[in-house]
Design a protein around this motif. Structure first.
Motif, PDB file in Angstrom:
ATOM      1  N   ASP A 140       0.824  -1.217   0.000  1.00 44.10           N
ATOM      2  CA  ASP A 140       0.000   0.000   0.000  1.00 44.10           C
ATOM      3  C   ASP A 140       0.859   1.269   0.000  1.00 44.10           C
ATOM      4  OD1 ASP A 140      -2.532   1.056  -0.256  1.00 44.10           O
ATOM      5  OD2 ASP A 140      -2.828   1.300   1.895  1.00 44.10           O
ATOM      6  N   ILE A 141       1.964   1.207  -0.739  1.00 39.96           N
ATOM      7  CA  ILE A 141       2.858   2.368  -0.850  1.00 39.96           C
ATOM      8  C   ILE A 141       2.508   3.137  -2.115  1.00 39.96           C
ATOM      9  CG2 ILE A 141       5.260   3.085  -1.212  1.00 39.96           C
ATOM     10  CD1 ILE A 141       6.084   0.639   0.481  1.00 39.96           C
ATOM     11  N   ARG A 142       2.336   4.431  -1.961  1.00 38.88           N
ATOM     12  CA  ARG A 142       1.940   5.263  -3.101  1.00 38.88           C
ATOM     13  C   ARG A 142       3.117   5.568  -4.020  1.00 38.88           C
ATOM     14  NH1 ARG A 142      -1.974   9.836  -0.285  1.00 38.88           N
ATOM     15  NH2 ARG A 142      -3.310   8.384   0.859  1.00 38.88           N
ATOM     16  N   ASP A 143       4.224   5.971  -3.416  1.00 39.35           N
ATOM     17  CA  ASP A 143       5.396   6.360  -4.203  1.00 39.35           C
ATOM     18  C   ASP A 143       6.648   5.858  -3.487  1.00 39.35           C
ATOM     19  OD1 ASP A 143       7.358   7.474  -5.729  1.00 39.35           O
ATOM     20  OD2 ASP A 143       6.615   9.540  -5.611  1.00 39.35           O
ATOM     21  N   PRO A 144       7.342   4.874  -4.040  1.00 35.86           N
ATOM     22  CA  PRO A 144       8.504   4.298  -3.353  1.00 35.86           C
ATOM     23  C   PRO A 144       9.808   5.051  -3.567  1.00 35.86           C
ATOM     24  CG  PRO A 144       8.114   3.110  -5.381  1.00 35.86           C
ATOM     25  CD  PRO A 144       7.050   4.175  -5.310  1.00 35.86           C
ATOM     26  N   LEU A 145       9.813   6.118  -4.357  1.00 33.90           N
ATOM     27  CA  LEU A 145      11.048   6.839  -4.657  1.00 33.90           C
ATOM     28  C   LEU A 145      11.738   7.292  -3.375  1.00 33.90           C
ATOM     29  CD1 LEU A 145      10.153   9.111  -7.736  1.00 33.90           C
ATOM     30  CD2 LEU A 145      11.651   7.116  -7.682  1.00 33.90           C
ATOM     31  N   GLY A 146      13.032   6.994  -3.268  1.00 39.21           N
ATOM     32  CA  GLY A 146      13.814   7.403  -2.109  1.00 39.21           C
ATOM     33  C   GLY A 146      13.771   6.430  -0.954  1.00 39.21           C
ATOM     34  N   MET A 147      12.864   5.457  -0.991  1.00 38.71           N
ATOM     35  CA  MET A 147      12.804   4.459   0.075  1.00 38.71           C
ATOM     36  C   MET A 147      13.945   3.465  -0.069  1.00 38.71           C
ATOM     37  SD  MET A 147       8.740   3.617   0.445  1.00 38.71           S
ATOM     38  CE  MET A 147       7.582   4.872   0.990  1.00 38.71           C
ATOM     39  N   VAL A 148      14.187   2.702   0.996  1.00 33.90           N
ATOM     40  CA  VAL A 148      15.262   1.718   1.007  1.00 33.90           C
ATOM     41  C   VAL A 148      14.652   0.320   1.069  1.00 33.90           C
ATOM     42  CG1 VAL A 148      17.244   0.817   2.259  1.00 33.90           C
ATOM     43  CG2 VAL A 148      16.889   3.287   2.090  1.00 33.90           C
ATOM     44  N   GLY A 149      15.133  -0.553   0.203  1.00 35.22           N
ATOM     45  CA  GLY A 149      14.652  -1.929   0.176  1.00 35.22           C
ATOM     46  C   GLY A 149      15.409  -2.715  -0.873  1.00 35.22           C
TER      47      GLY A 149
END
Length: 408
Positions: A140-149
């Motif tokens: 349920d993530i809208r925008d993953p830009l910049g996240m870590v995974g």
């Protein structure tokens, strides 16, 4: 500013509508010119006679060209036939960088991976619409830009069309001297111009009743759940009346528009219709209630088709935002009450979202007060968003830049 002008072109089974617009201040769309002419050569949204269809489209484009030569080189065209399908697909990729930070190219690769669905060679991807992203199992993530995974997934709605039907429609436009910048599935275009963000969040269905088809788009939590088109529309009501009353189709259409009512129980038994008022050559005075019963029967069939789709996704009678009705068929008196009873949902007539469009010239403002023009106005809304990055149609991915605005 003429170079920024775009043309929304709604080629339907009953009419061809075109509207020229350009970006205005405060993220609005300025409506500059509109035209509507009878359609020929199409049945249920599909070209069945190339010469007639191309002639009808050409007549509209020539009139548009007299107003704006640039607009016909920047056309956003609807695709509204019943041979368009939608399906859910997932794309999974490994994040490419050692830092595990998600960049735009990772998002693009995930979306492209979701498009790796098996399709027959004669079908093409029309839209890839992102529902949600999932990073290392967290969804349920809208925008993953910049996240870590380390693992990025995307859940997409893939909308594919019968390629020959789409190319035939495109050819009609190209034969008229037009250049297509984007293709948009009609139910999505309609919902774009009439559904608010709060309605999409609550859960809502838009229903566009055209002449030869009826398109639906279902949303919840601001995500597209399902969309499809049925090969039944308001034109079938006209044909039913023509057969039942043994009158010409043209007279049946006038009768429907002037005396039609969608809910038979609301019409008095004693009311009759003098057919001479419709056509001097006709005789007889059928009961208005009988006419309403014919109309209600066909609309009830459309409601049953819609209910079947809602049951498939577990949303029958379970959309707090209700049903929003649009298209020429939505102008029938009593249709809100009928759809409310049949769908077990609240129902309202959908008009273009207030304040989103600006009528820059007299006459154009009438479109903003009618449910009949929501599809062509929706084409302009999509077109405005796509303007900064006009991409080719061959890959079917020309809407990728716009996907972000469809996220919850």
């Amino acid at each position: 500013m003429a170079k920024n002008q775009i043309l929304g072109l709604d080629v339907g089974s009953g009419s061809v509508k075109a509207v020229v617009a350009e970006p205005a201040e405060n993220n609005k769309i300025s409506l500059l010119y509109s035209i509507e002419r009878p359609s020929r050569g199409l049945r249920k949204g599909v070209v069945v006679d190339m010469e007639d269809a191309a002639s009808a489209v050409n007549a509209v484009l020539q009139e548009v060209k007299n107003f704006s030569k640039s607009a016909i080189n920047n056309i956003y065209l609807n695709v509204g036939s019943a041979n368009v399908h939608s399906q859910i697909s997932r794309g999974i990729i490994a994040v490419s960088r050692a830092s595990s930070e998600i960049h735009r190219d990772d998002v693009s690769r995930a979306i492209q991976a979701s498009e790796a669905v098996h399709l027959p060679s004669n079908r093409m991807i029309l839209h890839t619409i992102t529902r949600e992203f999932i990073v290392d199992g967290v969804g349920d993530i809208r925008d993953p830009l910049g996240m870590v995974g380390v693992r990025l997934e995307v859940v997409s709605v893939i909308i594919d069309a019968f390629e020959p039907a789409v190319k035939n429609l495109m050819k009609c436009v190209e034969l008229g001297g037009g250049s297509i910048s984007g293709l948009i599935f009609s139910p999505l275009a309609s919902s774009m111009s009439i559904l608010s963000k709060s309605q999409k969040e609550l859960g809502v269905i838009s229903i566009d009743i055209g002449y030869g088809t009826t398109g639906i788009a279902i949303y919840e939590e601001n995500k597209l759940l399902h969309t499809t088109v049925f090969p039944v529309g308001a034109g079938h009501i006209t044909n039913d009346l023509a057969v039942a009353l043994k009158i010409p189709v043209e007279a049946a259409e006038k009768l429907k528009v002037s005396y039609g009512y969608a809910l038979a129980k609301e019409v008095a038994h004693k009311e009759s219709i003098d057919l001479k008022k419709i056509d001097a050559n006709l005789k007889g005075a059928p009961s208005r209630k009988y006419v309403a019963e014919i109309i209600e029967a066909r609309l009830s069939e459309i409601c049953e088709l819609i209910n079947n789709e809602l049951r498939l996704i577990g949303k029958a009678g379970r959309l707090p935002g209700g049903a929003v009705l649009a298209g020429g068929g939505a102008k029938l008196p009593g249709i809100q009450e009928l759809f409310r009873d049949e769908l077990k949902l609240s129902a309202q007539i959908g008009l273009p979202i207030s304040g989103f469009f600006v009528a820059s010239v007299p006459g154009v403002s009438d479109m903003l007060e009618s449910p009949e023009y929501v599809s062509v106005l929706g084409l302009l809304s999509w077109g405005r968003e796509l303007q900064p990055s006009r991409q080719g149609l061959a890959s079917g991915n020309f809407l990728i830049k716009f996907l972000k605005s469809l996220l919850p």
